[in-house]
Scaffold this motif. Structure first.
Motif, PDB file in Angstrom:
ATOM      1  N   THR A  31      57.352  40.541  49.788  1.00 11.78           N
ATOM      2  CA  THR A  31      57.992  41.040  51.004  1.00 11.78           C
ATOM      3  C   THR A  31      59.467  41.285  50.728  1.00 11.78           C
ATOM      4  O   THR A  31      60.121  40.482  50.070  1.00 11.78           O
ATOM      5  N   VAL A  32      60.001  42.402  51.204  1.00 10.52           N
ATOM      6  CA  VAL A  32      61.410  42.719  51.005  1.00 10.52           C
ATOM      7  C   VAL A  32      62.150  42.543  52.336  1.00 10.52           C
ATOM      8  O   VAL A  32      61.751  43.096  53.353  1.00 10.52           O
ATOM      9  N   LEU A  33      63.204  41.728  52.298  1.00  6.94           N
ATOM     10  CA  LEU A  33      64.040  41.481  53.469  1.00  6.94           C
ATOM     11  C   LEU A  33      65.478  41.847  53.128  1.00  6.94           C
ATOM     12  O   LEU A  33      65.905  41.702  51.981  1.00  6.94           O
ATOM     13  N   GLY A  34      66.214  42.315  54.097  1.00  9.29           N
ATOM     14  CA  GLY A  34      67.607  42.676  53.869  1.00  9.29           C
ATOM     15  C   GLY A  34      68.553  41.645  54.439  1.00  9.29           C
ATOM     16  O   GLY A  34      68.272  41.022  55.463  1.00  9.29           O
ATOM     17  N   TRP A  35      69.658  41.456  53.763  1.00  9.53           N
ATOM     18  CA  TRP A  35      70.732  40.602  54.269  1.00  9.53           C
ATOM     19  C   TRP A  35      72.045  41.060  53.632  1.00  9.53           C
ATOM     20  O   TRP A  35      72.101  41.273  52.420  1.00  9.53           O
ATOM     21  N   HIS A  36      73.075  41.224  54.440  1.00  7.97           N
ATOM     22  CA  HIS A  36      74.421  41.536  53.968  1.00  7.97           C
ATOM     23  C   HIS A  36      74.422  42.799  53.094  1.00  7.97           C
ATOM     24  O   HIS A  36      74.973  42.802  51.987  1.00  7.97           O
ATOM     25  N   SER A  37      73.762  43.843  53.575  1.00  5.63           N
ATOM     26  CA  SER A  37      73.680  45.151  52.903  1.00  5.63           C
ATOM     27  C   SER A  37      72.968  45.125  51.556  1.00  5.63           C
ATOM     28  O   SER A  37      73.180  45.997  50.718  1.00  5.63           O
ATOM     29  N   LYS A  54      74.416  27.307  54.126  1.00 12.08           N
ATOM     30  CA  LYS A  54      73.960  28.354  55.042  1.00 12.08           C
ATOM     31  C   LYS A  54      74.886  29.566  54.940  1.00 12.08           C
ATOM     32  O   LYS A  54      76.100  29.434  54.961  1.00 12.08           O
ATOM     33  N   LEU A  55      74.277  30.746  54.811  1.00 10.18           N
ATOM     34  CA  LEU A  55      75.050  31.983  54.687  1.00 10.18           C
ATOM     35  C   LEU A  55      75.049  32.800  55.973  1.00 10.18           C
ATOM     36  O   LEU A  55      75.973  33.560  56.220  1.00 10.18           O
ATOM     37  N   GLY A  56      74.002  32.678  56.776  1.00 13.65           N
ATOM     38  CA  GLY A  56      73.922  33.453  58.014  1.00 13.65           C
ATOM     39  C   GLY A  56      72.502  33.555  58.524  1.00 13.65           C
ATOM     40  O   GLY A  56      71.608  32.852  58.065  1.00 13.65           O
ATOM     41  N   THR A  57      72.286  34.463  59.471  1.00 12.57           N
ATOM     42  CA  THR A  57      70.945  34.692  60.016  1.00 12.57           C
ATOM     43  C   THR A  57      70.679  36.188  60.082  1.00 12.57           C
ATOM     44  O   THR A  57      71.606  36.999  60.060  1.00 12.57           O
ATOM     45  N   VAL A  58      69.410  36.525  60.171  1.00 11.93           N
ATOM     46  CA  VAL A  58      69.015  37.924  60.268  1.00 11.93           C
ATOM     47  C   VAL A  58      67.733  37.997  61.086  1.00 11.93           C
ATOM     48  O   VAL A  58      66.921  37.068  61.064  1.00 11.93           O
ATOM     49  N   THR A  59      67.551  39.072  61.855  1.00 15.48           N
ATOM     50  CA  THR A  59      66.359  39.265  62.670  1.00 15.48           C
ATOM     51  C   THR A  59      65.688  40.567  62.285  1.00 15.48           C
ATOM     52  O   THR A  59      66.368  41.570  62.064  1.00 15.48           O
ATOM     53  N   TYR A  60      64.357  40.538  62.183  1.00 19.16           N
ATOM     54  CA  TYR A  60      63.583  41.724  61.820  1.00 19.16           C
ATOM     55  C   TYR A  60      62.560  42.036  62.894  1.00 19.16           C
ATOM     56  O   TYR A  60      62.056  41.145  63.559  1.00 19.16           O
ATOM     57  N   PRO A  78      74.667  34.188  45.476  1.00 23.24           N
ATOM     58  CA  PRO A  78      73.953  34.981  46.485  1.00 23.24           C
ATOM     59  C   PRO A  78      73.792  36.453  46.117  1.00 23.24           C
ATOM     60  O   PRO A  78      72.942  37.132  46.661  1.00 23.24           O
ATOM     61  N   SER A  79      74.604  36.929  45.178  1.00 26.59           N
ATOM     62  CA  SER A  79      74.456  38.325  44.744  1.00 26.59           C
ATOM     63  C   SER A  79      73.209  38.510  43.885  1.00 26.59           C
ATOM     64  O   SER A  79      72.798  39.632  43.612  1.00 26.59           O
ATOM     65  N   ASN A  80      72.575  37.399  43.452  1.00 26.63           N
ATOM     66  CA  ASN A  80      71.347  37.472  42.656  1.00 26.63           C
ATOM     67  C   ASN A  80      70.119  36.927  43.386  1.00 26.63           C
ATOM     68  O   ASN A  80      69.023  37.434  43.212  1.00 26.63           O
ATOM     69  N   SER A  81      70.314  35.877  44.193  1.00 25.04           N
ATOM     70  CA  SER A  81      69.176  35.202  44.801  1.00 25.04           C
ATOM     71  C   SER A  81      69.618  34.452  46.045  1.00 25.04           C
ATOM     72  O   SER A  81      70.705  33.874  46.070  1.00 25.04           O
ATOM     73  N   VAL A  82      68.800  34.481  47.103  1.00 21.80           N
ATOM     74  CA  VAL A  82      69.049  33.707  48.317  1.00 21.80           C
ATOM     75  C   VAL A  82      67.754  33.037  48.746  1.00 21.80           C
ATOM     76  O   VAL A  82      66.691  33.299  48.186  1.00 21.80           O
ATOM     77  N   VAL A  83      67.846  32.179  49.755  1.00 24.37           N
ATOM     78  CA  VAL A  83      66.673  31.531  50.330  1.00 24.37           C
ATOM     79  C   VAL A  83      66.591  31.920  51.796  1.00 24.37           C
ATOM     80  O   VAL A  83      67.581  31.832  52.525  1.00 24.37           O
ATOM     81  N   ALA A  98      67.827  45.487  45.541  1.00 28.83           N
ATOM     82  CA  ALA A  98      68.700  46.663  45.510  1.00 28.83           C
ATOM     83  C   ALA A  98      69.967  46.368  46.293  1.00 28.83           C
ATOM     84  O   ALA A  98      69.947  45.621  47.262  1.00 28.83           O
ATOM     85  N   LYS A  99      71.069  46.942  45.836  1.00 28.59           N
ATOM     86  CA  LYS A  99      72.346  46.814  46.541  1.00 28.59           C
ATOM     87  C   LYS A  99      72.644  48.138  47.224  1.00 28.59           C
ATOM     88  O   LYS A  99      72.568  49.181  46.589  1.00 28.59           O
ATOM     89  N   ASN A 100      72.931  48.083  48.503  1.00 28.02           N
ATOM     90  CA  ASN A 100      73.303  49.282  49.249  1.00 28.02           C
ATOM     91  C   ASN A 100      74.800  49.458  49.205  1.00 28.02           C
ATOM     92  O   ASN A 100      75.540  48.494  49.333  1.00 28.02           O
TER      93      ASN A 100
END
Length: 101
Positions: A31-37, A54-60, A78-83, A98-100
């Protein structure tokens, strides 16, 4: 005795619902999820001990829906891996896809 049996059956039913609910909320690998672009691909589930700051939250909404809390993956930038943590308390390591710009 009938009341006791009814209570026991009700408890079993509730336990079954909780287990089913947790399975429904599991994120499939890939599964691909986005966070911080950035886009991150779920690669494995992880134990809470591997969760950093903790870095933040995101809603999908849509194919994958829900609110996720994002954490550092212990020992990895975090530029390589997050939880990602789900609302049911499951943790998933996601590596950069991918980096946007």
């Amino acid at each position: 005795m009938k009341k006791l049996m009814g209570l026991f059956i009700l408890m079993l039913g509730l336990l079954g619902c909780a287990a089913h609910s947790q399975l429904q909320n599991a994120l499939p690998l890939g599964t691909v999820l986005g966070w911080h672009s950035h886009l991150y691909k779920i690669v494995k589930s992880v134990a809470p001990k591997n969760v950093g700051k903790k870095l933040g939250t995101v809603t999908y909404h849509g194919k994958v829906s829900g609110s996720f809390t994002v954490f550092e993956s212990s020992g990895k930038p975090p530029s390589n891996s997050v939880v990602f943590e789900t609302s049911t308390g499951q943790y998933y390591q996601a590596n950069i896809e991918a980096k946007n710009s």
